[in-house]
Design a protein around this motif. Structure first.
Motif, short mmCIF file in Angstrom:
data_model
loop_
_atom_site.label_atom_id
_atom_site.label_comp_id
_atom_site.label_asym_id
_atom_site.label_seq_id
_atom_site.Cartn_x
_atom_site.Cartn_y
_atom_site.Cartn_z
N GLN A 21 -15.23 4.59 0.49
CA GLN A 21 -14.88 3.73 -0.65
C GLN A 21 -13.41 3.37 -0.67
O GLN A 21 -13.02 2.37 -1.28
CB GLN A 21 -15.26 4.45 -1.95
N ASN A 22 -12.60 4.15 0.02
CA ASN A 22 -11.16 3.89 0.00
C ASN A 22 -10.65 3.38 1.34
O ASN A 22 -9.49 3.53 1.66
CB ASN A 22 -10.40 5.17 -0.39
N ARG A 73 -9.22 0.61 3.12
CA ARG A 73 -8.58 -0.62 2.64
C ARG A 73 -7.76 -1.29 3.73
O ARG A 73 -7.32 -0.63 4.69
CB ARG A 73 -7.67 -0.32 1.44
N MET A 90 -4.36 2.73 0.80
CA MET A 90 -5.28 3.72 1.35
C MET A 90 -4.67 5.11 1.29
O MET A 90 -5.33 6.08 0.91
CB MET A 90 -5.64 3.35 2.80
N TYR A 147 -4.52 6.28 -2.61
CA TYR A 147 -5.77 6.73 -3.23
C TYR A 147 -6.35 7.95 -2.53
O TYR A 147 -6.94 8.82 -3.19
CB TYR A 147 -6.78 5.58 -3.27
N ASP A 148 -6.17 8.07 -1.22
CA ASP A 148 -6.57 9.30 -0.52
C ASP A 148 -5.81 10.50 -1.08
O ASP A 148 -6.39 11.54 -1.39
CB ASP A 148 -6.28 9.18 0.98
N LYS A 166 -6.66 11.50 -4.78
CA LYS A 166 -7.96 12.18 -4.89
C LYS A 166 -7.87 13.62 -4.39
O LYS A 166 -8.42 14.55 -5.01
CB LYS A 166 -9.02 11.41 -4.10
#
Length: 1012
Positions: free
Chosen positions: A300-301, A303, A309, A312-313, A316
């Motif tokens: 989902q991530n 990009r 990328m 968001y990695d 999380k």
């Protein structure tokens, strides 16, 4: 396409220089009385005040060690660089600029410094910035250096390297190279941890550009985790290759993002497999935490933009790690003294007052810092607004508050001091304790008759001061040892003082006997963080990082055992004990909350001596495999020489095949060279510009010398000017006056000189400056030649000979100006100043020279007031100008009503009222194009009046009077364009004016590099 990209980069280079005052970056001046020395090696130059010689040699040893270790992971050692050391400021800071290329170090150690010596910390961090920027100077960026000089590197940095990378990478370096560093401070991570656990992740644009709606952690903290996680997961080569790519290929608009993505793609699968395995181990231990499908997260991530990328990695992963930590906590029960605010607000340093009320220091997005009283029934009252403090808290005793705050020097920006301020809550009276050196961390004795504080002198050395609270006179002074720093002193019984001692071995708790002068070490904490002492009869309370989260601990004076007093979810600080109650500040995602709990030793847990490690920090240290360890065995190997201010007045660092002057913030066709010496005392632009109306352009020199008490500015221009215009001319034969079109060619010399005195009278919550200025301008017009081109249709006579009186003449103008302002500090959400006064007085005339151009004097003022709701603002404007009848040169110095042409009467009066308010805070982004933080509106009404005289064909004078009004509204937004850190204020103004009886509309745009 390649040529389009080249053109874009050159356009960015030129427009960035033209719009910003980027050619000259200066943070102010050191006192002119300083005698400067230098250590000049093949690799670096350190420029420092004469008395700082011994410590400058130690600094040289640090840099010599860093040359081998500081850039090891980036495979880079920088070219020679210069360092300027400032010793007379109370500020703890450092910076690296690249135009001219230099590092600046402020010597004063912070009053709440961590367990690492300040000089080790700041040099390591700033040296990493030198490496980052120097590494970019390769490939096409190096080619740009030849064309534009050092500023081209800064333009490439501004276009491609986000601030989170620059600061985060430097924090990684300071952490990896030391036993501490900010990566090992719970205080450093708590903001992001609380946000991710309680509020979740924000968008990338919100995370890097901030918000007025929610608090967003700063670039240092965010960047540390983005850079650090990338280093540990993907290796050092990710950032090395990314910087290589940016330096060599600045024409690739996505060079930085592509470098990150390329570095991640090869190992990203294995990273998520590792996270999945780690999660299985955690769940097998029975820890209650979310079971995440990491493969789904990865997909989902995925990009196109590598920055997003990685962001968001990382968020999380951090969110999951901190939730694991959160699930294992057994939290202390407490009673909140106040409710969580709807807007992010810190309510810190709780102290119990004489009547049981609690006093806190309150500050947040909606409030500038002020002391607040929280009554036992929960009601709140604003007590007093302090000045700009040093975030080290305050003390309270017998109705009196005491704290340290910044006091500006009258003239020298780098000679500010920290003074002690007392406020009597009964008499509502403020008083100061000011010494030659800076004073920090004050604390009252039990009876309130004495004060202890830390004094820091110009060499950064520490002294413990004992002051009489009534007379404010010094009673005793104890000097710390070499490379020792006194932190958080507090009074103890039996005429002794407890404090935290910081030295090369770290921190330890020390007891000092004031009678004998002997000191005893009670406990050593080494390279582990502790701060904020609170002393009772039986215990010493303090804040410490031992559990990986800031908590309150207690040292038992009798048993010498240490107990953990609190177990906080995100962080507990600022302990204060009153009777059997412990008061402290407990952190939440909405800011610090003042709380209290029962202070009973039976509820405490004895600390077993286990220090919690910080996995990311330890991984970074292990990966680098180096620690800072300067060789101090023979510091005399560094030769010290005099540094001549006169001999180093000029330092030409940047140039361009266009004309750019950062002093005047203007650009034109031409060429230019910029100079700023390393002490920033002389700023110079030399160049040639096309300049409209000049046949062969204009030679230009502009200089500003700021190294003396007055500032001297001088600008010289020379050029051949040519213009065409209609004029009345005396015809020789026959004798008559004709209206003719002429071409006038001449040589014009312009020389403008000014002296200004920037008096800084700031104190407390007020920022106050008065700047008188005197300007002498000379314009010499020589070699004038008139050529008649045509006569009017009403005068059909053929061209003849005319007497134009073309003699050389000069115009000499004197201008006297006083600019002053007084501004009360504001909250981040305020759309304008809440309380402020701005005044400007001008007088211009021509007492010398051949041309008498009359005179003009004017006065204008802005007054700011709070509006009818919080963050609203009212602005009043008033201006008056008088000009002599025969004035033919001077333009207006006051503004005309908005939307109409300037009014030019002999007497002009202008006034206006604005009402500004925020509408909403959208935190909305249009992909990478723009991020909108705030939408605001301003309604205005302007009135202008003029009166004067005009003459008819027969030279008869007639008086006239006119009055004009305009009104309307402005709608604007604060936004960030293309993820650039400098905010843009973009809007539109619509209104009606009765000068021509029409509607008008204007585009409004401005931006501030001071926020970058």
């Amino acid at each position: 396409m390649k040529f389009v990209k080249i053109g874009l980069v050159f356009f960015c280079l030129i427009t960035t220089w033209g719009l910003a005052k980027g050619q000259y970056f200066t943070t102010g001046q050191d006192p002119a009385s300083i005698s400067w020395k230098q250590i000049n090696t093949n690799d670096f130059q350190i420029i420092f005040p004469e008395a700082y010689e011994e410590k400058a040699k130690y600094m040289a040893a640090i840099f010599q060690d860093l040359l081998q270790k500081g850039g090891k992971d980036l495979n880079h050692q920088p070219k020679k660089f210069s360092v300027v050391v400032h010793t007379q400021s109370a500020t703890s800071n450092g910076m690296v600029a690249w135009a001219p290329k230099r590092m600046e170090i402020y010597n004063t150690s912070s009053p709440d410094n961590d367990a690492q010596l300040w000089i080790d910390h700041v040099t390591t961090h700033e040296y990493r910035h030198v490496i980052q920027l120097d590494k970019l100077e390769q490939g096409f960026t190096r080619f740009l250096n030849y064309i534009f000089g050092q500023q081209s590197t800064m333009v490439v940095v501004g276009l491609y390297l986000p601030a989170w990378f620059l600061e985060g990478d430097a924090v990684c370096a300071e952490t990896a190279l030391s036993e501490l560093g900010r990566g090992r401070l719970p205080f450093f991570e708590q903001e992001l941890r609380a946000q991710l656990i309680e509020k979740g992740n924000y968008s990338y644009d919100k995370a890097i550009n901030g918000s007025y709606q929610d608090y967003v952690t700063d670039r240092y903290k965010l960047g540390y985790y983005l850079v650090g996680k990338a280093k540990t997961h993907y290796g050092d080569e990710l950032w090395e290759k990314t910087l290589n790519r940016v330096g060599r290929r600045p024409l690739g608009i996505t060079s930085f993002a592509d470098g990150i993505k390329n570095g991640m793609n090869a190992k990203r699968d294995s990273v998520f497999v590792s996270l999945s395995d780690k999660q299985k181990e955690i769940l097998a231990q029975g820890i209650s935490v979310e079971d995440i499908d990491w493969e789904q997260v990865k997909e989902q991530n995925t990009r196109a933009d590598g920055k997003l990328m990685l962001y968001y990695d990382t968020m999380k992963e951090l969110q999951w790690e901190w939730k694991v930590q959160d699930a294992q906590l057994n939290l202390t029960k407490f009673e909140a003294l106040a409710n969580r605010e709807q807007v992010y607000t810190n309510q810190r340093f709780p102290h119990v007052g004489t009547s049981g009320e609690v006093i806190v220091l309150k500050e947040g997005l909606a409030d500038a810092a002020y002391f607040e009283i929280i009554s036992e029934d929960g009601s709140k009252k604003k007590l007093f607004v302090p000045g700009y403090d040093f975030n080290s808290g305050f003390d309270y005793k017998n109705g009196k508050l005491i704290w340290s705050e910044r006091k500006e020097n009258l003239r020298w920006e780098k000679a500010d001091k920290s003074v002690l301020v007392m406020y009597d809550t009964n008499l509502k009276k403020r008083s100061k304790i000011k010494y030659e050196n800076s004073l920090f961390a004050p604390a009252f004795s039990d009876d309130g008759k004495q004060i202890t504080a830390v004094e820091i002198d110009e060499l950064g050395d520490n002294h413990l001061e004992i002051l009489n609270a009534e007379s404010k006179l010094l009673e005793k002074r104890i000097t710390a040892g070499k490379d020792e720093f006194i932190l958080s002193p507090k009074w103890n019984k039996n005429n002794s003082i407890l404090y935290i001692l910081l030295n090369k071995e770290g921190k330890q708790l020390v007891s000092l006997d004031l009678n004998s002068g002997s000191r005893t070490s009670l406990f050593s904490f080494g390279a582990h963080e502790m701060s904020q002492l609170e002393v009772t009869d039986d215990h010493v309370f303090f804040t410490a990082s031992f559990t990986g989260i800031d908590n309150v601990f207690a040292f038992n004076k009798s048993s010498e055992k240490i107990y953990q007093v609190t177990s906080s979810r995100f962080g507990a600080r600022d302990p204060h004990v009153n009777k059997n109650q412990l008061y402290y500040s407990d952190y939440t995602s909405d800011g610090y909350l003042p709380v209290k709990t029962t202070s009973q030793a039976d509820n405490w847990t004895e600390w077993a001596g286990n220090f919690k490690t910080f996995p990311l920090a330890e991984n970074l240290s292990e990966q680098l495999g180096e620690k800072l360890s300067p060789d101090t065995t023979n510091l005399d190997r560094f030769e010290v020489k005099n540094y001549s201010k006169l001999g180093h007045l000029f330092n030409f660092h940047s140039w361009a095949p266009v004309f750019i002057d950062g002093l005047e913030q203007e650009s034109d066709i031409g060429v230019s060279v910029a100079s700023q010496n390393k002490l920033s005392t002389l700023l110079t632009t030399v160049g040639y510009k096309k300049e409209q109306g000049y046949q062969n352009g204009q030679f230009y020199v502009n200089m500003s010398y700021q190294g003396l008490f007055p500032i001297f500015d001088s600008k010289l221009t020379v050029g051949n000017k040519e213009s065409q215009f209609w004029t009345l001319a005396d015809r020789i034969t026959p004798s008559q006056i004709d209206t003719v079109l002429v071409n006038r060619a001449l040589k014009q010399w312009g020389w403008e000189n000014s002296i200004r005195l920037p008096f800084d009278l700031s104190g407390g919550k007020y920022s106050t400056r008065i700047i008188p200025k005197v300007t002498y301008s000379l314009a010499k017009l020589a070699n004038m030649k008139y050529t008649t081109l045509a006569t009017t249709q009403a005068n059909p006579l053929p061209l003849g000979e005319y007497d134009f009186g073309d003699k050389d003449f000069t115009q000499e103008i004197m201008e006297y100006q006083i600019f002053a302002y007084n501004i009360v500090k504001t909250a981040p959400r305020d759309v304008q100043y809440q309380w402020a006064q701005v005044l400007e007085l001008n007088y211009r005339h021509t007492p010398f020279g051949d041309s008498k151009l009359g005179e003009t004097w004017s006065a204008e003022s802005y007054l700011y007031f709070p509006g009818f709701a919080k963050h609203h603002g009212i602005k009043l404007y008033g201006g008056y100008q008088n000009r002599s009848v025969y004035n033919s040169r001077f333009s207006n110095t006051i503004k005309s009503p908005r939307g109409m042409y300037d009014i030019y009467g002999e007497d002009i009066f202008s006034t206006g009222i604005d009402y500004a308010l925020p509408l909403f805070y959208p935190d909305w982004n249009m992909g990478p194009l723009a991020y909108f933080k705030r939408v605001k509106m301003n309604a205005f009404f302007d009135y202008g009046y003029q009166k004067g005289k005009f003459s008819d064909m027969n030279q008869n004078l007639y008086e006239y009077k006119d009055a004009f009004t305009s009104f309307g509204a402005e709608l604007s937004t604060d936004l960030h364009v293309l993820r650039f850190s400098a905010p843009v204020d973009l809007g539109i103004r619509v209104g009606y004016e009765d000068q021509t009886g029409s509607m008008f509309a204007n585009l409004l745009i401005s931006f501030s590099l001071s926020a970058f």
